[in-house]
Every structure is written in C-alpha cells, then in structure tokens.
Design a protein around this motif. Structure first.
Motif, PDB file in Angstrom:
ATOM      1  N   LEU A  57       0.829  -1.215   0.000  1.00  0.00           N
ATOM      2  CA  LEU A  57       0.000   0.000   0.000  1.00  0.00           C
ATOM      3  C   LEU A  57       0.859   1.260   0.000  1.00  0.00           C
ATOM      4  CD1 LEU A  57      -2.768  -1.002   2.568  1.00  0.00           C
ATOM      5  CD2 LEU A  57      -3.087  -0.575   0.129  1.00  0.00           C
ATOM      6  N   ALA A  58       1.909   1.258   0.811  1.00  0.00           N
ATOM      7  CA  ALA A  58       2.803   2.416   0.877  1.00  0.00           C
ATOM      8  C   ALA A  58       3.487   2.644  -0.467  1.00  0.00           C
ATOM      9  CB  ALA A  58       3.837   2.222   1.981  1.00  0.00           C
ATOM     10  N   MET A  59       3.867   1.568  -1.135  1.00  0.00           N
ATOM     11  CA  MET A  59       4.511   1.688  -2.450  1.00  0.00           C
ATOM     12  C   MET A  59       3.543   2.311  -3.452  1.00  0.00           C
ATOM     13  SD  MET A  59       7.294   1.163  -3.990  1.00  0.00           S
ATOM     14  CE  MET A  59       7.957   1.008  -5.634  1.00  0.00           C
ATOM     15  N   ARG A  60       2.313   1.810  -3.469  1.00  0.00           N
ATOM     16  CA  ARG A  60       1.319   2.347  -4.412  1.00  0.00           C
ATOM     17  C   ARG A  60       0.969   3.802  -4.099  1.00  0.00           C
ATOM     18  NH1 ARG A  60      -0.170  -2.910  -3.795  1.00  0.00           N
ATOM     19  NH2 ARG A  60      -1.857  -2.579  -2.342  1.00  0.00           N
ATOM     20  N   ALA A  61       1.076   4.178  -2.827  1.00  0.00           N
ATOM     21  CA  ALA A  61       0.778   5.561  -2.422  1.00  0.00           C
ATOM     22  C   ALA A  61       1.967   6.494  -2.637  1.00  0.00           C
ATOM     23  CB  ALA A  61       0.358   5.582  -0.954  1.00  0.00           C
ATOM     24  N   GLY A  62       3.090   5.939  -3.069  1.00  0.00           N
ATOM     25  CA  GLY A  62       4.279   6.766  -3.283  1.00  0.00           C
ATOM     26  C   GLY A  62       4.982   7.167  -1.994  1.00  0.00           C
ATOM     27  N   LYS A  63       4.793   6.387  -0.946  1.00  0.00           N
ATOM     28  CA  LYS A  63       5.367   6.709   0.367  1.00  0.00           C
ATOM     29  C   LYS A  63       6.506   5.767   0.742  1.00  0.00           C
ATOM     30  CE  LYS A  63       2.282   9.870   0.968  1.00  0.00           C
ATOM     31  NZ  LYS A  63       2.642  11.267   0.870  1.00  0.00           N
ATOM     32  N   LEU A  64       7.102   5.115  -0.248  1.00  0.00           N
ATOM     33  CA  LEU A  64       8.169   4.155  -0.009  1.00  0.00           C
ATOM     34  C   LEU A  64       9.318   4.443  -0.953  1.00  0.00           C
ATOM     35  CD1 LEU A  64       8.069   1.567   1.868  1.00  0.00           C
ATOM     36  CD2 LEU A  64       7.781   0.286  -0.233  1.00  0.00           C
ATOM     37  N   VAL A  65      10.538   4.395  -0.435  1.00  0.00           N
ATOM     38  CA  VAL A  65      11.726   4.495  -1.278  1.00  0.00           C
ATOM     39  C   VAL A  65      12.499   3.187  -1.135  1.00  0.00           C
ATOM     40  CG1 VAL A  65      11.908   6.995  -1.248  1.00  0.00           C
ATOM     41  CG2 VAL A  65      13.038   5.685   0.531  1.00  0.00           C
ATOM     42  N   THR A  66      13.139   2.754  -2.215  1.00  0.00           N
ATOM     43  CA  THR A  66      13.858   1.490  -2.183  1.00  0.00           C
ATOM     44  C   THR A  66      15.270   1.661  -2.710  1.00  0.00           C
ATOM     45  OG1 THR A  66      13.242   0.755  -4.412  1.00  0.00           O
ATOM     46  CG2 THR A  66      11.696   0.272  -2.650  1.00  0.00           C
ATOM     47  N   GLY A  67      16.133   0.788  -2.248  1.00  0.00           N
ATOM     48  CA  GLY A  67      17.511   0.815  -2.706  1.00  0.00           C
ATOM     49  C   GLY A  67      18.424   1.489  -1.706  1.00  0.00           C
ATOM     50  N   ASP A  68      19.604   0.944  -1.577  1.00  0.00           N
ATOM     51  CA  ASP A  68      20.593   1.372  -0.594  1.00  0.00           C
ATOM     52  C   ASP A  68      20.866   2.878  -0.640  1.00  0.00           C
ATOM     53  OD1 ASP A  68      23.364   1.850   0.496  1.00  0.00           O
ATOM     54  OD2 ASP A  68      23.186  -0.291   0.930  1.00  0.00           O
ATOM     55  N   ASP A  86      13.680  12.526   5.667  1.00  0.00           N
ATOM     56  CA  ASP A  86      12.400  12.229   5.029  1.00  0.00           C
ATOM     57  C   ASP A  86      11.779  10.896   5.433  1.00  0.00           C
ATOM     58  OD1 ASP A  86      12.577  14.601   3.645  1.00  0.00           O
ATOM     59  OD2 ASP A  86      13.465  13.681   1.861  1.00  0.00           O
ATOM     60  N   LEU A  87      12.453  10.104   6.260  1.00  0.00           N
ATOM     61  CA  LEU A  87      11.954   8.768   6.567  1.00  0.00           C
ATOM     62  C   LEU A  87      11.445   8.634   7.993  1.00  0.00           C
ATOM     63  CD1 LEU A  87      14.577   6.505   4.761  1.00  0.00           C
ATOM     64  CD2 LEU A  87      12.366   7.336   3.937  1.00  0.00           C
ATOM     65  N   GLU A  88      10.411   7.813   8.134  1.00  0.00           N
ATOM     66  CA  GLU A  88       9.811   7.509   9.435  1.00  0.00           C
ATOM     67  C   GLU A  88      10.184   6.103   9.907  1.00  0.00           C
ATOM     68  OE1 GLU A  88       7.931   9.615  11.257  1.00  0.00           O
ATOM     69  OE2 GLU A  88       8.145  11.189   9.747  1.00  0.00           O
ATOM     70  N   LEU A  89      10.606   5.239   8.982  1.00  0.00           N
ATOM     71  CA  LEU A  89      10.947   3.858   9.302  1.00  0.00           C
ATOM     72  C   LEU A  89      11.824   3.312   8.181  1.00  0.00           C
ATOM     73  CD1 LEU A  89      10.395   1.214  11.021  1.00  0.00           C
ATOM     74  CD2 LEU A  89       8.474   0.801   9.465  1.00  0.00           C
ATOM     75  N   VAL A  90      12.821   2.511   8.548  1.00  0.00           N
ATOM     76  CA  VAL A  90      13.664   1.823   7.569  1.00  0.00           C
ATOM     77  C   VAL A  90      13.527   0.329   7.817  1.00  0.00           C
ATOM     78  CG1 VAL A  90      16.037   1.414   6.778  1.00  0.00           C
ATOM     79  CG2 VAL A  90      15.291   3.738   7.331  1.00  0.00           C
ATOM     80  N   ILE A  91      13.393  -0.430   6.738  1.00  0.00           N
ATOM     81  CA  ILE A  91      13.310  -1.883   6.827  1.00  0.00           C
ATOM     82  C   ILE A  91      14.466  -2.477   6.039  1.00  0.00           C
ATOM     83  CG2 ILE A  91      11.931  -3.929   6.289  1.00  0.00           C
ATOM     84  CD1 ILE A  91       9.434  -2.087   6.471  1.00  0.00           C
ATOM     85  N   VAL A  96      15.870   7.268  13.468  1.00  0.00           N
ATOM     86  CA  VAL A  96      14.787   6.695  12.679  1.00  0.00           C
ATOM     87  C   VAL A  96      14.657   5.229  13.087  1.00  0.00           C
ATOM     88  CG1 VAL A  96      14.034   6.065  10.347  1.00  0.00           C
ATOM     89  CG2 VAL A  96      15.159   8.260  10.747  1.00  0.00           C
ATOM     90  N   PRO A  97      13.458   4.768  13.429  1.00  0.00           N
ATOM     91  CA  PRO A  97      13.287   3.354  13.782  1.00  0.00           C
ATOM     92  C   PRO A  97      13.722   2.437  12.642  1.00  0.00           C
ATOM     93  CG  PRO A  97      11.337   4.612  14.352  1.00  0.00           C
ATOM     94  CD  PRO A  97      12.212   5.521  13.541  1.00  0.00           C
ATOM     95  N   LEU A  98      14.295   1.304  13.013  1.00  0.00           N
ATOM     96  CA  LEU A  98      14.806   0.327  12.056  1.00  0.00           C
ATOM     97  C   LEU A  98      14.197  -1.032  12.335  1.00  0.00           C
ATOM     98  CD1 LEU A  98      16.933  -0.652   9.918  1.00  0.00           C
ATOM     99  CD2 LEU A  98      18.485  -0.984  11.841  1.00  0.00           C
ATOM    100  N   ASP A 126       5.994   7.996   5.189  1.00  0.00           N
ATOM    101  CA  ASP A 126       4.725   8.447   5.756  1.00  0.00           C
ATOM    102  C   ASP A 126       4.588   7.963   7.198  1.00  0.00           C
ATOM    103  OD1 ASP A 126       1.848   9.518   5.159  1.00  0.00           O
ATOM    104  OD2 ASP A 126       1.566   7.554   6.118  1.00  0.00           O
ATOM    105  N   SER A 127       4.277   8.877   8.107  1.00  0.00           N
ATOM    106  CA  SER A 127       4.185   8.509   9.526  1.00  0.00           C
ATOM    107  C   SER A 127       3.035   7.542   9.802  1.00  0.00           C
ATOM    108  CB  SER A 127       4.049   9.758  10.395  1.00  0.00           C
ATOM    109  OG  SER A 127       2.881  10.476  10.059  1.00  0.00           O
ATOM    110  N   GLY A 128       1.937   7.649   9.071  1.00  0.00           N
ATOM    111  CA  GLY A 128       0.798   6.751   9.265  1.00  0.00           C
ATOM    112  C   GLY A 128       1.141   5.315   8.894  1.00  0.00           C
ATOM    113  N   PHE A 129       1.753   5.132   7.729  1.00  0.00           N
ATOM    114  CA  PHE A 129       2.179   3.792   7.329  1.00  0.00           C
ATOM    115  C   PHE A 129       3.230   3.249   8.290  1.00  0.00           C
ATOM    116  CE2 PHE A 129       0.599   4.820   2.958  1.00  0.00           C
ATOM    117  CZ  PHE A 129      -0.257   3.733   2.830  1.00  0.00           C
ATOM    118  N   ALA A 130       4.175   4.092   8.685  1.00  0.00           N
ATOM    119  CA  ALA A 130       5.230   3.659   9.611  1.00  0.00           C
ATOM    120  C   ALA A 130       4.622   3.209  10.942  1.00  0.00           C
ATOM    121  CB  ALA A 130       6.232   4.786   9.838  1.00  0.00           C
ATOM    122  N   ARG A 131       3.646   3.935  11.427  1.00  0.00           N
ATOM    123  CA  ARG A 131       2.991   3.570  12.688  1.00  0.00           C
ATOM    124  C   ARG A 131       2.286   2.225  12.556  1.00  0.00           C
ATOM    125  NH1 ARG A 131      -1.937   3.938  13.524  1.00  0.00           N
ATOM    126  NH2 ARG A 131      -2.294   5.623  12.035  1.00  0.00           N
TER     127      ARG A 131
END
Length: 107
Positions: free
Chosen positions: A10-21, A32-37, A59-61, A86-91
């Motif tokens: 959902l976050a990816m489709r909403a444009g709220k996700l970045v990928t790649g090192d 700009d980030l609320e959470l890193v996975i 930033v939470p990991l 996005d803080s909502g998705f991260a939460r």
C-alpha cells in the motif's frame, strides 16, 4: 507478517516508499523517513550500516523478512532496503511488530 507486507504494498502504491541502498541513505540524511526496513538476509555490513545510520538520524529500524518477500510485496525484484516516508504507514507497520517474533526492531 502478511499485514506488514500488505502495508508495504500500500505504501509503495501511495508513493510513500523508497527502495535501494543509496536512495534510502539519501532520504535518511534529508530527514524524510519515518521507518527503515532491512531484509534479514542482507549482508552483515548492510545491517550494520543501517543500524548506525538509523541510530544517528533517530529513525526506527526493522531488520527482518527476506529480500524476496519485501520485493514481492511492493511489486519489484528482490529488495534489501526500503524506507517509509509516511508517519501513518510507519505507525501501522510498527504496530505489527508487537505480534511478530521473526524480526529485530530497533527504536
């Protein structure tokens, strides 16, 4: 785990996700980030790099899942590192950690 992967999609489709090192690293530096996975099957060097960076930038990991599950959930090839802006998705994702035991979560 299924809900967490759904939230990633959902976050990816909403444009709220970045990928790649490099892209995630740049977004971390700019605040700009609320959470890193980071995938649990990432190299120890990658895990350490993002542990240190996330600690520095407060930033939470989340370390867990695997690169194939992360990639499949966002409709991409296998991904090792993603950042949620996005803080909502991260939460919502952090709330899922309370019921998951196969991930390492560092606040």
């Amino acid at each position: 785990m299924t809900k967490l992967l759904s939230y990633l999609g959902l976050a990816m489709r909403a444009g709220k996700l970045v990928t790649g090192d490099e892209i995630v690293h740049k977004a971390l530096r700019s605040g700009d980030l609320e959470l890193v996975i980071v995938a649990g099957d990432a190299s120890e060097n990658t895990k350490k790099k993002f542990r240190d960076k996330c600690h520095t930038y407060r930033v939470p990991l989340l370390i867990g899942l695997d690169r194939f599950a992360i990639g499949a959930s966002i409709g991409k090839a296998d991904r090792v590192v993603v950042g949620v802006s996005d803080s909502g998705f991260a939460r919502m994702m952090r709330e899922q950690l309370a019921i998951m035991s196969e991930v390492e979560y560092i606040e």
